[in-house]
Structure formats: structure tokens, C-alpha cells
Design a protein around this motif. Structure first.
Motif, PDB file in Angstrom:
ATOM      1  N   PRO A   1      85.307  37.700  57.538  1.00 35.03           N
ATOM      2  CA  PRO A   1      84.755  39.056  56.958  1.00 35.03           C
ATOM      3  C   PRO A   1      84.127  40.011  57.799  1.00 35.03           C
ATOM      4  N   TYR A   2      83.204  39.068  58.731  1.00 35.16           N
ATOM      5  CA  TYR A   2      82.421  39.972  59.583  1.00 35.16           C
ATOM      6  C   TYR A   2      83.074  40.700  60.719  1.00 35.16           C
ATOM      7  N   LEU A   3      84.469  40.611  61.044  1.00 35.23           N
ATOM      8  CA  LEU A   3      85.095  41.367  62.060  1.00 35.23           C
ATOM      9  C   LEU A   3      85.844  42.638  61.816  1.00 35.23           C
TER      10      LEU A   3
ATOM     11  N   PHE B   1      91.095  34.956  73.058  1.00 35.54           N
ATOM     12  CA  PHE B   1      90.765  33.416  73.497  1.00 35.54           C
ATOM     13  C   PHE B   1      91.304  32.336  72.665  1.00 35.54           C
ATOM     14  N   LYS B   2      92.166  32.645  71.682  1.00 36.97           N
ATOM     15  CA  LYS B   2      92.493  31.660  71.053  1.00 36.97           C
ATOM     16  C   LYS B   2      93.648  30.775  71.725  1.00 36.97           C
ATOM     17  N   HIS B   3      93.731  29.481  71.795  1.00 34.10           N
ATOM     18  CA  HIS B   3      94.830  28.775  72.313  1.00 34.10           C
ATOM     19  C   HIS B   3      95.000  27.547  71.360  1.00 34.10           C
TER      20      HIS B   3
ATOM     21  N   TRP C   1      85.488  31.835  58.294  1.00 33.56           N
ATOM     22  CA  TRP C   1      84.339  32.004  58.749  1.00 33.56           C
ATOM     23  C   TRP C   1      84.012  31.808  60.060  1.00 33.56           C
ATOM     24  N   LYS C   2      84.629  30.812  60.702  1.00 32.47           N
ATOM     25  CA  LYS C   2      84.480  30.541  61.847  1.00 32.47           C
ATOM     26  C   LYS C   2      85.625  30.958  63.112  1.00 32.47           C
ATOM     27  N   THR C   3      86.315  31.755  62.477  1.00 28.05           N
ATOM     28  CA  THR C   3      87.597  32.302  63.253  1.00 28.05           C
ATOM     29  C   THR C   3      88.426  30.970  63.691  1.00 28.05           C
ATOM     30  N   GLU C   4      88.808  30.103  62.532  1.00 26.02           N
ATOM     31  CA  GLU C   4      89.402  28.988  62.970  1.00 26.02           C
ATOM     32  C   GLU C   4      90.806  29.075  63.601  1.00 26.02           C
ATOM     33  N   SER C   5      91.511  30.056  63.108  1.00 24.76           N
ATOM     34  CA  SER C   5      92.735  30.029  63.626  1.00 24.76           C
ATOM     35  C   SER C   5      93.425  31.491  63.311  1.00 24.76           C
ATOM     36  N   ILE C   6      94.634  31.776  63.987  1.00 26.35           N
ATOM     37  CA  ILE C   6      95.222  33.167  63.785  1.00 26.35           C
ATOM     38  C   ILE C   6      96.435  32.698  62.700  1.00 26.35           C
TER      39      ILE C   6
END
Length: 406
Positions: free
Chosen positions: A53-55, A66-68, A380-385
Motif C-alpha cells: 500500500p505504501y508504494l 531486486f526480487k529474485h 506489507w513487506k513486498t514479499e513477492s511479485i
């Protein structure tokens, strides 16, 4: 007075954020049909998106790079004859099984098999039990790509039906006359794609080919499905963040994003064109075009100085009009899922062309309220795509040989 203005602005921002948080994460557009209802019932991930929500859109775009995934993938490259195209086969030690469908992945303009979002797609594909997976390397801006354009592979689109001047596959009006008469080369990426798919079909005899295209890869895929609708070799497709109307996208592209993307393209061009090997990769007459491309500041300049010269278009406007998807959508006749975001800084939501998308009963359009350009971070913690989940669920429906609609 200034204090009260700041308070009002802050309150307005909070109210707006609450509204954004409360409203549904996705909006679906489609023609009502039994097939679409069945698809939605079997693709639960479409309805589970919870965007961070904050992005904003820009942060979704940047941070997702940066997500792999934790899963490690090995790949081996196969060149497609002398075309300058190649594919990277994703191998888990099982080899290729021609009796199972092929998942064909098309990255963005500068994308490769090593990119995070491509690896995320692959990981999700493994969860959905896809066996044959490959990543496409098209000719433009691909490291190791062959730009010497050996006959018979340049002007491939023109040569598909040389005796029919009205052939819809060729789209003559956007290209320079000297290209048509073979005085210069023409690169036709959708025609390239058809050649690559034909090669794979003839060599491996896959029972089905299912494709996903992201950004510029989605533009190629969508163009192919529309232009080549009578002979397409793809059974179902997903387009993610594809540019629907490139002229509108260019109009709403921010200065910062324009500068950043141009810098990325110039860096990628240098990777493709090492000085020592320059004469091997490009025709001599193209070197001055490349030098002008290095001096570009904006995307439109890069396209004018390099892309349209290499493709053979009359102008940047002709390139943008011809390569946009909007007019192709009504002709698509295979099941196609289109995923896009309202806050995409690269492919603006105003270029979506909802009315054209809805003209084909095969199109299912999924519009997310947030996600940026090929970002779609969730939690909330940008866990995944998020987007690979509904994309692979959707394609998996059509991977089954006895699926009743196919």
C-alpha cells in the motif's frame, strides 16, 4: 495560513490513501461467456492481489528488479539457424518432452533469462508443473545477437508471401520504399517470432505452445496474435504491461523515466556492440546509426537514431503506430489474458483502449490499481511479485490436452 494549507494537504493525502487501500485491487473487463466464467473460477490468484500500500508505480517498478526467487535455474542456449535469434532452455534435469506443451517466455526490450521477473515466472511455472520452458532472445538489443542479417532471414516478413501485395502480414505502408525493394534490410519482429515458433514446432512437435510476453515482449506477442491470427502457432497467451498505443505512452512518459530508460537502452546497445566485434555484428552502413544512437537523450531520439533505421520504418510515428497493439486486439482469436496497472509509468493507463480489447470474446483484461511497470509487488513487506501467479494459472488451463474448449 501556510500551516493550515499543509494540514489540508496532509489530510487529503491520507483520505486518498485510505480510498486507494479500500477499493478493489483489480478490475476485470471481458465479454460474458461460459468460457470466461470457467477460467475465472480456476484462476483464484487473479482475486488475491494485495499491492504493497505504501508504494507508488515508480517504486513498484524499481524495487521489483531486486526480487529474485530462491529457486536456482540452469539454462542452455539454442540458436535458431542463422537468424540472430536464440532461446534459452530452462532445464531441471528432465530434458525436453515433445508430448507436453511448451511455455514460451518473451522478456522486455532489455530483458534476459537472468532477470528477476523472468526467474519469478519460471519458478511459478514449475509450481504449475510446466515441463518445457524457454526464454526467447529476439534480435534487437540482445547480447550476442547477430545483426549481420544473413540471407534468407532478413526481410523475412516481406518474403512470407511475395506474390501478394495486399498480404496483411506485411503492412507495407509504414516502411520505406527502398526497404521494400530490398535496397535495405527490414526487421519485422512479429514475423521473426513466427519463424522461431515454426522452427520449434517443426523440430520438437510440441502438442501446444503457450506464451507470456512482458512489456516490449508483450508488444511483439500481441502484434503476432493480431497480424498472424490465421496462422498463429500459439494456443493461449498472457500479455503483461504491453504498450497498447505507443504514441500515447510517449506523451505521458515522465522526464525522469524518459531519461532513465534512454540511458538503459544506450548501455544495452553498448553491451551488444563491443568495439572489437563491431564489424562482425553490424553491416558497415549501420555503424553511423549506432554512433548517433549513443548521443540520444530521449527515447524518441533513440528510436529515431537507431530503432527505425534498423527496422526500416519511414518515421518514429510510423513505428509507434505499427507496433502498437490497440488495433490488433479485435483480431486475436485465441484465449488471451492482458494484465496491466493503473500506475504504470511506462505504458500509461490512458493508452489501454478498453473498447478495442473488448471486441474479441477471447480477451480477458485484468487492470490492477497499483503495480507499476512489470512490478506488482504485494504484501506489507513486498514479499513477492503477483502477476506470474495468475498468468501461470491461466496458461495451465490450456496446457491440458483434453481441455474441453480446445
Amino acid at each position: 495560513m501556510l500551516f493550515y494549507i499543509c494540514i489540508l494537504v496532509l489530510i487529503s493525502l491520507v483520505v486518498y490513501e485510505i480510498y486507494q487501500y479500500k477499493r478493489p485491487a483489480i478490475r476485470l473487463i471481458h465479454k460474458e461467456s461460459e468460457e470466461i466464467i470457467q477460467i475465472l473460477q480456476r484462476c483464484p490468484s487473479i482475486f488475491t492481489y494485495f499491492p504493497t500500500p505504501y508504494l507508488n508505480g515508480f517504486l513498484h517498478t524499481v524495487l521489483s528488479t531486486f526480487k529474485h526467487p530462491n529457486e536456482k535455474h540452469s539454462s542452455n542456449k539454442e540458436t535458431i539457424e542463422n537468424t540472430g535469434m536464440s532461446i534459452d532452455w530452462i532445464d531441471r534435469g528432465h530434458g525436453i518432452d515433445k508430448n507436453k506443451p511448451l511455455l514460451f517466455i518473451m522478456p522486455g526490450l532489455t530483458g534476459t533469462v537472468e532477470d528477476g521477473y523472468i526467474n519469478t515466472i519460471v519458478s511459478e511455472a514449475h509450481k504449475q508443473h510446466f515441463h518445457n520452458i524457454c526464454v526467447y532472445n529476439y534480435r534487437i538489443l540482445q547480447k550476442g545477437g547477430d545483426f549481420t542479417f544473413k540471407p534468407k532471414y532478413y526481410n523475412y516478413g516481406l518474403n512470407m508471401n511475395p506474390f501478394n501485395q495486399d498480404d496483411t502480414y506485411r503492412d507495407y505502408e509504414h516502411f520505406e520504399d527502398d526497404v521494400i525493394s530490398n535496397k535495405r534490410i527490414r526487421v519485422d519482429l512479429p514475423a521473426d517470432l513466427h519463424h522461431c515458433l515454426s522452427y520449434l514446432k517443426q523440430k520438437y512437435h510440441f502438442n501446444k505452445i503457450l506464451a507470456i510476453g512482458c512489456s516490449y515482449g508483450g508488444a511483439q506477442l500481441g502484434n503476432y496474435l493480431g497480424r498472424f491470427h490465421n496462422i498463429t502457432l500459439i494456443d493461449a497467451a498472457v500479455l503483461v504491461g504491453a504498450p497498447n498505443q505507443m504514441l500515447i505512452n510517449q506523451k505521458y512518459l515522465s522526464y525522469f523515466m524518459d531519461l532513465a530508460l534512454t540511458k538503459i537502452l544506450k548501455r544495452k546497445l553498448k553491451e551488444c556492440n563491443p568495439k572489437v566485434e563491431c564489424h562482425l555484428r553490424y553491416p558497415l552502413e549501420c555503424q553511423k546509426v549506432i554512433n548517433r544512437a549513443y548521443s540520444s537523450t530521449w527515447i524518441s531520439e533513440f528510436d529515431a537514431n537507431f530503432v527505425i533505421q534498423l527496422y526500416g520504418y519511414k518515421s518514429v510515428k510510423d513505428y509507434y503506430q505499427h507496433f502498437s497493439l490497440a488495433n490488433r486486439y479485435p483480431l486475436i482469436n485465441i484465449p488471451t489474458l492482458c494484465i496491466c496497472s493503473e500506475d504504470d509509468d511506462v505504458c500509461h493507463i490512458k493508452a489501454l483502449s478498453e473498447n478495442l480489447l473488448q471486441q474479441s470474446s477471447k480477451n480477458l483484461i485484468c487492470i490492477a490499481k497499483a503495480g507499476g511497470h512489470i512490478g506488482f509487488l504485494e504484501g506489507w513487506k513486498t514479499e513477492s511479485i503477483w502477476f506470474p501467479k495468475p498468468a501461470m494459472e491461466y496458461l495451465r488451463l490450456f496446457a491440458e490436452i483434453h481441455y474441453k474448449h480446445h
